[in-house]
Design a protein around this motif. Structure first.
Motif, PDB file in Angstrom:
ATOM      1  N   ILE A  53     -59.751 -41.471 -25.303  1.00  0.00           N
ATOM      2  CA  ILE A  53     -61.122 -41.188 -24.873  1.00  0.00           C
ATOM      3  C   ILE A  53     -61.396 -39.702 -24.963  1.00  0.00           C
ATOM      4  N   THR A  54     -62.432 -39.345 -25.691  1.00  0.00           N
ATOM      5  CA  THR A  54     -62.904 -37.961 -25.736  1.00  0.00           C
ATOM      6  C   THR A  54     -64.091 -37.851 -24.792  1.00  0.00           C
ATOM      7  N   LEU A  55     -63.935 -37.116 -23.716  1.00  0.00           N
ATOM      8  CA  LEU A  55     -65.016 -36.998 -22.741  1.00  0.00           C
ATOM      9  C   LEU A  55     -66.132 -36.111 -23.274  1.00  0.00           C
ATOM     10  N   ALA A  56     -67.368 -36.529 -23.052  1.00  0.00           N
ATOM     11  CA  ALA A  56     -68.508 -35.670 -23.358  1.00  0.00           C
ATOM     12  C   ALA A  56     -68.504 -34.492 -22.387  1.00  0.00           C
ATOM     13  N   THR A  57     -69.084 -33.381 -22.789  1.00  0.00           N
ATOM     14  CA  THR A  57     -69.078 -32.187 -21.952  1.00  0.00           C
ATOM     15  C   THR A  57     -70.473 -31.578 -21.857  1.00  0.00           C
ATOM     16  N   THR A  58     -70.634 -30.757 -20.827  1.00  0.00           N
ATOM     17  CA  THR A  58     -71.850 -29.989 -20.625  1.00  0.00           C
ATOM     18  C   THR A  58     -71.460 -28.520 -20.454  1.00  0.00           C
ATOM     19  N   PRO A  59     -72.105 -27.582 -21.155  1.00  0.00           N
ATOM     20  CA  PRO A  59     -71.757 -26.170 -20.960  1.00  0.00           C
ATOM     21  C   PRO A  59     -72.204 -25.681 -19.585  1.00  0.00           C
ATOM     22  N   VAL A  60     -71.321 -24.980 -18.896  1.00  0.00           N
ATOM     23  CA  VAL A  60     -71.608 -24.448 -17.570  1.00  0.00           C
ATOM     24  C   VAL A  60     -71.417 -22.940 -17.605  1.00  0.00           C
ATOM     25  N   ARG A  61     -72.402 -22.215 -17.084  1.00  0.00           N
ATOM     26  CA  ARG A  61     -72.321 -20.756 -17.087  1.00  0.00           C
ATOM     27  C   ARG A  61     -71.343 -20.285 -16.018  1.00  0.00           C
ATOM     28  N   LEU A  62     -70.497 -19.332 -16.367  1.00  0.00           N
ATOM     29  CA  LEU A  62     -69.523 -18.772 -15.441  1.00  0.00           C
ATOM     30  C   LEU A  62     -70.082 -17.537 -14.749  1.00  0.00           C
ATOM     31  N   TYR A  63     -69.571 -17.246 -13.558  1.00  0.00           N
ATOM     32  CA  TYR A  63     -70.062 -16.099 -12.805  1.00  0.00           C
ATOM     33  C   TYR A  63     -69.833 -14.793 -13.558  1.00  0.00           C
ATOM     34  N   GLY A  64     -68.734 -14.680 -14.259  1.00  0.00           N
ATOM     35  CA  GLY A  64     -68.425 -13.437 -14.956  1.00  0.00           C
ATOM     36  C   GLY A  64     -69.028 -13.346 -16.337  1.00  0.00           C
ATOM     37  N   GLY A  65     -69.897 -14.283 -16.682  1.00  0.00           N
ATOM     38  CA  GLY A  65     -70.461 -14.328 -18.021  1.00  0.00           C
ATOM     39  C   GLY A  65     -69.754 -15.374 -18.865  1.00  0.00           C
ATOM     40  N   GLY A  66     -70.405 -15.803 -19.932  1.00  0.00           N
ATOM     41  CA  GLY A  66     -69.827 -16.823 -20.776  1.00  0.00           C
ATOM     42  C   GLY A  66     -70.054 -18.212 -20.216  1.00  0.00           C
ATOM     43  N   GLY A  82     -73.066 -48.993  -3.502  1.00  0.00           N
ATOM     44  CA  GLY A  82     -73.465 -48.412  -4.781  1.00  0.00           C
ATOM     45  C   GLY A  82     -72.713 -47.162  -5.138  1.00  0.00           C
ATOM     46  N   ASP A  83     -71.859 -46.666  -4.236  1.00  0.00           N
ATOM     47  CA  ASP A  83     -71.033 -45.507  -4.568  1.00  0.00           C
ATOM     48  C   ASP A  83     -70.017 -45.886  -5.638  1.00  0.00           C
ATOM     49  N   GLY A  84     -69.624 -44.917  -6.427  1.00  0.00           N
ATOM     50  CA  GLY A  84     -68.640 -45.175  -7.464  1.00  0.00           C
ATOM     51  C   GLY A  84     -68.489 -43.972  -8.361  1.00  0.00           C
ATOM     52  N   ALA A  85     -67.811 -44.166  -9.485  1.00  0.00           N
ATOM     53  CA  ALA A  85     -67.575 -43.086 -10.447  1.00  0.00           C
ATOM     54  C   ALA A  85     -67.901 -43.593 -11.843  1.00  0.00           C
ATOM     55  N   CYS A  86     -68.240 -42.666 -12.720  1.00  0.00           N
ATOM     56  CA  CYS A  86     -68.517 -43.012 -14.104  1.00  0.00           C
ATOM     57  C   CYS A  86     -68.238 -41.795 -14.982  1.00  0.00           C
ATOM     58  N   PHE A  87     -68.273 -42.007 -16.269  1.00  0.00           N
ATOM     59  CA  PHE A  87     -68.023 -40.915 -17.210  1.00  0.00           C
ATOM     60  C   PHE A  87     -68.757 -41.203 -18.508  1.00  0.00           C
ATOM     61  N   GLU A  88     -68.875 -40.164 -19.332  1.00  0.00           N
ATOM     62  CA  GLU A  88     -69.472 -40.314 -20.656  1.00  0.00           C
ATOM     63  C   GLU A  88     -68.465 -39.847 -21.700  1.00  0.00           C
ATOM     64  N   GLY A  89     -68.501 -40.479 -22.869  1.00  0.00           N
ATOM     65  CA  GLY A  89     -67.592 -40.059 -23.926  1.00  0.00           C
ATOM     66  C   GLY A  89     -67.486 -41.087 -25.025  1.00  0.00           C
ATOM     67  N   TYR A 143     -71.080 -49.704 -13.457  1.00  0.00           N
ATOM     68  CA  TYR A 143     -72.139 -50.457 -14.119  1.00  0.00           C
ATOM     69  C   TYR A 143     -73.329 -49.586 -14.537  1.00  0.00           C
ATOM     70  N   THR A 144     -73.269 -48.299 -14.262  1.00  0.00           N
ATOM     71  CA  THR A 144     -74.272 -47.377 -14.801  1.00  0.00           C
ATOM     72  C   THR A 144     -73.809 -46.801 -16.136  1.00  0.00           C
ATOM     73  N   MET A 145     -72.650 -47.267 -16.614  1.00  0.00           N
ATOM     74  CA  MET A 145     -72.136 -46.843 -17.912  1.00  0.00           C
ATOM     75  C   MET A 145     -72.607 -47.833 -18.980  1.00  0.00           C
ATOM     76  N   ALA A 146     -73.455 -47.359 -19.894  1.00  0.00           N
ATOM     77  CA  ALA A 146     -73.882 -48.176 -21.026  1.00  0.00           C
ATOM     78  C   ALA A 146     -72.830 -48.009 -22.120  1.00  0.00           C
ATOM     79  N   ILE A 147     -72.163 -49.091 -22.479  1.00  0.00           N
ATOM     80  CA  ILE A 147     -71.028 -49.029 -23.403  1.00  0.00           C
ATOM     81  C   ILE A 147     -71.367 -49.815 -24.671  1.00  0.00           C
ATOM     82  N   GLU A 148     -71.310 -49.141 -25.795  1.00  0.00           N
ATOM     83  CA  GLU A 148     -71.596 -49.759 -27.089  1.00  0.00           C
ATOM     84  C   GLU A 148     -70.313 -49.782 -27.915  1.00  0.00           C
TER      85      GLU A 148
END
Length: 214
Positions: A53-66, A82-89, A143-148
């Motif tokens: 599994i290759t997880l999808a990512t989101t760029p996050v700005r760091l405090y020191g720049g970059g 309804g609590d739970g965990a999910c992922f994208e990838g 169940y909030t993960m749409a899987i194709e």
């Protein structure tokens, strides 16, 4: 006119049982930082790599720049329906995943079962299967993960019977597994013993009623 008011303060060990619980409640609400789940996330990322599994990512700005790439892992918990965990990838067959997951987590039969299902389903489809996982909606659970699930066949062969359901359920099982690890870690981090150790190590002081002082 300024006045000097003297207040007797106590460490966690010096409080009454009732006051200790008040102090613990304060720490659980204000003292637990977001980093408490970092280890669980890091282990999950390793497991995903093993399983293909290759997880999808989101760029996050760091405090020191970059910026850094933050894996798209999400959860909510731990007391509401309804609590739970999910992922994208994206998933595709990873050679040797069954052996590798057993080396990484030798006693975790749940992970072994997930790896076995993915491996066996991929084999029946000549290792041509792949899956895309996307999060849908505002809740976070399996169940909030749409899987194709698709088959990359040069002769346009569809997936074998039951293959799509098997891969989908295995990936959702992995999200359930993640949620159990998060809940277990949270319960550990907020246990009386661990909270008391943190309060003592940080030299927090409290009033006789268990209210944070200073």
């Amino acid at each position: 006119m300024p006045r000097i008011i003297e207040t007797t303060v106590y460490t966690i060990d010096e409080l009454s049982d009732e006051a200790k619980e008040s102090a613990r409640c304060w720490y659980r609400q204000a003292g637990i930082h977001d980093e408490w789940y970092d280890f669980v996330y890091e282990d999950f990322e390793t497991i995903c790599r093993i399983l293909g599994i290759t997880l999808a990512t989101t760029p996050v700005r760091l405090y020191g720049g970059g910026t850094r790439d933050k894996p798209r892992i999400m959860f909510s918990g731990f007391a509401n329906q309804g609590d739970g965990a999910c992922f994208e990838g994206w998933w595709s067959h990873a050679r040797g995943s069954r052996k590798a997951i057993r080396a990484h987590a030798p006693k975790d039969e749940g992970l072994h079962r997930i790896a076995d299902v993915l491996q066996e389903t991929a084999k029946r489809n000549f290792y041509q299967l792949n899956a895309t996982v996307r999060h849908r909606g505002r809740y976070c659970h399996e169940y909030t993960m749409a899987i194709e699930v698709e088959r990359d066949s040069p002769t346009w062969q569809p997936p074998t019977d039951g293959a799509e359901d098997a891969v989908t359920e295995a990936l959702r099982d992995l999200a359930r597994w993640l949620y159990r690890q998060l809940r277990s870690e949270y319960e550990h981090q907020t246990s009386d013993e661990v909270v008391d150790e943190a309060l003592d190590a940080n030299a927090f002081s409290f009033t006789a009623e268990g209210k944070r002082f200073g």
